[in-house]
Motif scaffolding. Structure first.
Motif, PDB file in Angstrom:
ATOM      1  N   UNK A 244       0.869  -1.135  -0.072  1.00  0.00           N
ATOM      2  CA  UNK A 244       0.019  -0.154  -0.039  1.00  0.00           C
ATOM      3  C   UNK A 244       1.067   1.346  -0.074  1.00  0.00           C
ATOM      4  N   UNK A 245       1.780   1.308   1.090  1.00  0.00           N
ATOM      5  CA  UNK A 245       2.419   2.527   1.301  1.00  0.00           C
ATOM      6  C   UNK A 245       3.690   2.894   0.107  1.00  0.00           C
ATOM      7  N   UNK A 246       4.187   1.873  -0.432  1.00  0.00           N
ATOM      8  CA  UNK A 246       5.515   1.894  -1.210  1.00  0.00           C
ATOM      9  C   UNK A 246       5.176   1.552  -2.543  1.00  0.00           C
ATOM     10  N   UNK A 247       3.829   1.152  -3.048  1.00  0.00           N
ATOM     11  CA  UNK A 247       3.766   0.802  -4.574  1.00  0.00           C
ATOM     12  C   UNK A 247       2.121   1.776  -4.744  1.00  0.00           C
ATOM     13  N   UNK A 248       1.244   1.300  -4.042  1.00  0.00           N
ATOM     14  CA  UNK A 248      -0.107   1.806  -4.467  1.00  0.00           C
ATOM     15  C   UNK A 248       0.025   3.265  -4.513  1.00  0.00           C
ATOM     16  N   UNK A 249      -0.116   3.921  -3.089  1.00  0.00           N
ATOM     17  CA  UNK A 249      -0.048   5.182  -2.724  1.00  0.00           C
ATOM     18  C   UNK A 249       0.754   6.190  -3.624  1.00  0.00           C
ATOM     19  N   UNK A 250       2.062   5.832  -3.679  1.00  0.00           N
ATOM     20  CA  UNK A 250       2.885   6.818  -4.777  1.00  0.00           C
ATOM     21  C   UNK A 250       2.325   6.709  -6.057  1.00  0.00           C
ATOM     22  N   UNK A 251       1.888   5.517  -6.530  1.00  0.00           N
ATOM     23  CA  UNK A 251       1.337   5.370  -8.041  1.00  0.00           C
ATOM     24  C   UNK A 251       0.029   6.303  -8.202  1.00  0.00           C
ATOM     25  N   UNK A 252      -0.750   6.476  -7.324  1.00  0.00           N
ATOM     26  CA  UNK A 252      -2.063   7.064  -7.511  1.00  0.00           C
ATOM     27  C   UNK A 252      -1.717   8.671  -7.269  1.00  0.00           C
ATOM     28  N   UNK A 253      -0.723   9.065  -6.453  1.00  0.00           N
ATOM     29  CA  UNK A 253      -0.195  10.173  -6.088  1.00  0.00           C
ATOM     30  C   UNK A 253       0.578  10.756  -7.428  1.00  0.00           C
ATOM     31  N   UNK A 254       1.121   9.903  -7.782  1.00  0.00           N
ATOM     32  CA  UNK A 254       1.962  10.345  -9.039  1.00  0.00           C
ATOM     33  C   UNK A 254       1.180  10.518 -10.443  1.00  0.00           C
ATOM     34  N   UNK A 255       0.148   9.391 -10.599  1.00  0.00           N
ATOM     35  CA  UNK A 255      -0.655   9.640 -11.792  1.00  0.00           C
ATOM     36  C   UNK A 255      -1.445  11.277 -11.462  1.00  0.00           C
ATOM     37  N   UNK A 256      -1.842  11.516 -10.387  1.00  0.00           N
ATOM     38  CA  UNK A 256      -2.615  12.473 -10.088  1.00  0.00           C
ATOM     39  C   UNK A 256      -1.839  13.717 -10.391  1.00  0.00           C
ATOM     40  N   UNK A 257      -0.568  13.779  -9.916  1.00  0.00           N
ATOM     41  CA  UNK A 257       0.436  14.842 -10.154  1.00  0.00           C
ATOM     42  C   UNK A 257       0.676  15.207 -11.682  1.00  0.00           C
ATOM     43  N   UNK A 258       0.591  13.844 -12.415  1.00  0.00           N
ATOM     44  CA  UNK A 258       0.947  13.977 -13.922  1.00  0.00           C
ATOM     45  C   UNK A 258      -0.439  14.312 -14.677  1.00  0.00           C
ATOM     46  N   UNK A 259      -1.448  14.598 -13.856  1.00  0.00           N
ATOM     47  CA  UNK A 259      -2.757  15.047 -14.556  1.00  0.00           C
ATOM     48  C   UNK A 259      -3.475  13.845 -15.273  1.00  0.00           C
ATOM     49  N   UNK A 260      -3.471  12.798 -14.694  1.00  0.00           N
ATOM     50  CA  UNK A 260      -3.958  11.507 -15.260  1.00  0.00           C
ATOM     51  C   UNK A 260      -4.328  10.454 -13.957  1.00  0.00           C
ATOM     52  N   UNK A 261      -5.447  11.129 -13.208  1.00  0.00           N
ATOM     53  CA  UNK A 261      -5.860  10.367 -11.947  1.00  0.00           C
ATOM     54  C   UNK A 261      -6.346   9.016 -12.455  1.00  0.00           C
ATOM     55  N   UNK A 262      -6.081   8.075 -11.809  1.00  0.00           N
ATOM     56  CA  UNK A 262      -6.503   6.649 -12.024  1.00  0.00           C
ATOM     57  C   UNK A 262      -7.867   6.131 -11.347  1.00  0.00           C
ATOM     58  N   UNK A 263      -8.706   5.935 -12.088  1.00  0.00           N
ATOM     59  CA  UNK A 263      -9.954   5.713 -12.113  1.00  0.00           C
ATOM     60  C   UNK A 263     -10.160   4.134 -12.509  1.00  0.00           C
ATOM     61  N   UNK A 264     -10.559   3.281 -11.354  1.00  0.00           N
ATOM     62  CA  UNK A 264     -10.613   1.710 -11.696  1.00  0.00           C
ATOM     63  C   UNK A 264     -10.209   0.944 -10.814  1.00  0.00           C
ATOM     64  N   UNK A 265      -9.430  -0.218 -11.616  1.00  0.00           N
ATOM     65  CA  UNK A 265      -8.756  -1.204 -10.718  1.00  0.00           C
ATOM     66  C   UNK A 265      -7.462  -1.345 -11.090  1.00  0.00           C
ATOM     67  N   UNK A 266      -6.440  -1.166 -10.210  1.00  0.00           N
ATOM     68  CA  UNK A 266      -4.985  -1.003 -10.553  1.00  0.00           C
ATOM     69  C   UNK A 266      -4.441  -2.645 -10.124  1.00  0.00           C
ATOM     70  N   UNK A 267      -4.044  -3.317 -10.926  1.00  0.00           N
ATOM     71  CA  UNK A 267      -3.558  -4.671 -10.814  1.00  0.00           C
ATOM     72  C   UNK A 267      -2.006  -4.542 -10.574  1.00  0.00           C
ATOM     73  N   UNK A 268      -1.443  -4.897  -9.333  1.00  0.00           N
ATOM     74  CA  UNK A 268      -0.335  -4.793  -9.045  1.00  0.00           C
ATOM     75  C   UNK A 268       0.476  -6.318  -9.134  1.00  0.00           C
ATOM     76  N   UNK A 269       1.412  -6.516 -10.149  1.00  0.00           N
ATOM     77  CA  UNK A 269       2.128  -7.736  -9.986  1.00  0.00           C
ATOM     78  C   UNK A 269       3.218  -7.586  -9.235  1.00  0.00           C
ATOM     79  N   UNK A 270       3.244  -8.392  -8.283  1.00  0.00           N
ATOM     80  CA  UNK A 270       4.525  -7.840  -6.977  1.00  0.00           C
ATOM     81  C   UNK A 270       5.133  -9.295  -7.081  1.00  0.00           C
ATOM     82  N   UNK A 271       6.710  -9.210  -6.871  1.00  0.00           N
ATOM     83  CA  UNK A 271       7.312 -10.189  -6.608  1.00  0.00           C
ATOM     84  C   UNK A 271       7.964  -9.911  -5.150  1.00  0.00           C
TER      85      UNK A 271
END
Length: 422
Positions: A244-271
């Motif tokens: 949540x803290x290292x991958x999902x949150x910075x992704x949503x914050x980064x997408x919003x900062x880039x002007x492309x807010x993410x609406x839907x389901x974000x599928x994180x393939x994690x190792x």
């Protein structure tokens, strides 16, 4: 209200099945659906997406749920929103997280999201130089959409270089491979983590694990997925918090900062490597077959979550998940994933257990009969209080289905079963 589910696979069937009993839904359309989705709603066909959007406007569709990645990358969600239709699915710009592996890796680097060391390039010499600097095996990815099959795990430097060459010259994946990502191999265990997002807020669904290889023991070629289970006991609360803290949150914050807010389901393939999560890839839709084992875990509130994302008001949504487990086993056609097969009649016996069902994918309907039309045909799904109980019910459901050439893995959820039996 009436809703439309875009897509034709077991993922879309599973979403429709989960929403079928929702009293606020007056009807479900599938665009285009498959031979079995007509049991849950009405299949609709259009010559192009413009005709579909016109239909959605005319019929005052209350919500459109876009299942596959291709229409998202092509901008279907944008056109629907521009015409005032509530839509669950990201914009074309946000969908680049899946549509371009090079974009995704660069995004992860810019926002300090932990991921494997990599380069993205269109130059063969640059790629080969980087390959020689890595330990074996080496991961080579086609940049564009390849229906989940654009990843090569090369066991030798020669194989890695040949994979790059065949991608860049268009031999392997056409235009999708004319830019490549080469990255170091991470040795750990994989998780599929799904976050339903409204642009700022998100909810994380139970972590799932997919089985990509065709054969028992994770042998054979990669496929679109031969089975899945959720939640995975391999993921503890500490690990989920890191994701949540290292991958999902910075992704949503980064997408919003880039002007492309993410609406839907974000599928994180994690190792997961030594208890630390690394991002392998993003997808911008529910996984298949992960979706088939996540939908039955919603005890209530699935529609509210979908609407909350579409309305960008997820923080006010209430939902409840089941406490047990869900396992899905894919039945595929005889020659999957090598080539297509002739259609085969499907024989289905009655199922008496309410804790198992079939989600259909590669099927067509002729008269009153269902036929396997090739590829992944269906997913047998079972629920239970334990992984073992859910697995037994999934395989019991699979016994109710027969068609010539049917193949499936006999060891779905084997890692979780080992842990449970310790």
């Amino acid at each position: 209200m009436e809703i439309v589910i875009v897509g034709s696979g077991a993922r879309e069937y599973s979403i429709g099945l989960a929403l079928q009993q929702e009293c606020r839904i007056d009807g479900i359309y599938f665009y285009p659906g498959n031979g079995a989705t007509s049991k849950l709603g009405k299949n609709i066909q259009f010559a192009n997406d413009k005709e579909f959007v016109d239909f959605a406007i005319k019929e005052s569709i209350g919500l459109v749920i876009i299942g596959p990645e291709a229409p998202l990358v092509d901008g279907l969600a944008d056109v629907l929103r521009e015409n005032g239709i509530l839509t669950f699915g990201p914009s074309a710009k946000a969908a680049r997280l899946e549509g371009s592996k090079a974009y995704m890796k660069d995004f992860a680097k810019r926002y300090d999201i932990p991921t494997a060391r990599f380069i993205q390039t269109q130059d063969y010499e640059e790629a080969t130089k980087f390959i020689e600097d890595l330990n074996l095996p080496v991961v080579v990815k086609a940049d564009g959409l390849c229906a989940g099959k654009g990843v090569i795990i090369a066991q030798s430097y020669e194989e890695a270089k040949l994979s790059v060459k065949e991608m860049l010259n268009g031999k392997s994946f056409g235009e999708a491979g004319k830019k490549v990502v080469v990255e170091e191999f991470l040795d750990g265990f994989e998780l599929s983590v799904f976050a339903m997002c409204d642009g700022k807020d998100f909810i994380v669904l139970p972590p799932a694990q997919d089985h990509k290889r065709l054969l028992k023991g994770d042998e054979g070629p990669n496929t679109g997925g031969m089975g899945a289970y959720a939640p995975s006991p391999l993921a503890n609360e500490s690990l989920i918090e890191k994701i949540k803290n290292n991958i999902i949150k910075p992704t949503l914050e980064g997408m919003e900062k880039d002007g492309n807010p993410f609406i839907g389901v974000l599928f994180c393939g994690i190792m997961v490597v030594k208890d630390e999560p690394y991002l392998l890839e993003f997808n911008v839709r529910f996984g298949d077959p992960e979706c088939e084992v996540l939908m039955p875990l919603f005890k209530r509130g699935l529609l509210d979550c979908l609407l909350g994302c579409a309305k960008q008001d997820l923080k006010n949504v209430s939902y409840e998940l089941e406490e047990g487990y869900c396992v899905g086993v894919v039945a595929a056609s005889k020659d999957y994933p090598y080539k297509s097969c002739k259609k085969e009649l499907i024989s289905i016996k009655n199922q008496s257990n309410e804790d198992c069902h079939i989600s259909y994918a590669g099927v067509i309907k002729e008269g009153m009969e269902l036929y396997a039309s090739g590829g992944r045909i269906l997913v047998a799904v079972g629920k239970g209080k334990s992984v073992r109980e859910a697995t037994n019910r999934a395989y019991e459901a699979l016994k109710s289905v027969e068609f010539n050439g049917m193949q499936f893995r006999e060891d779905i959820a084997y890692q979780a079963l080992k842990l449970e039996e310790q």
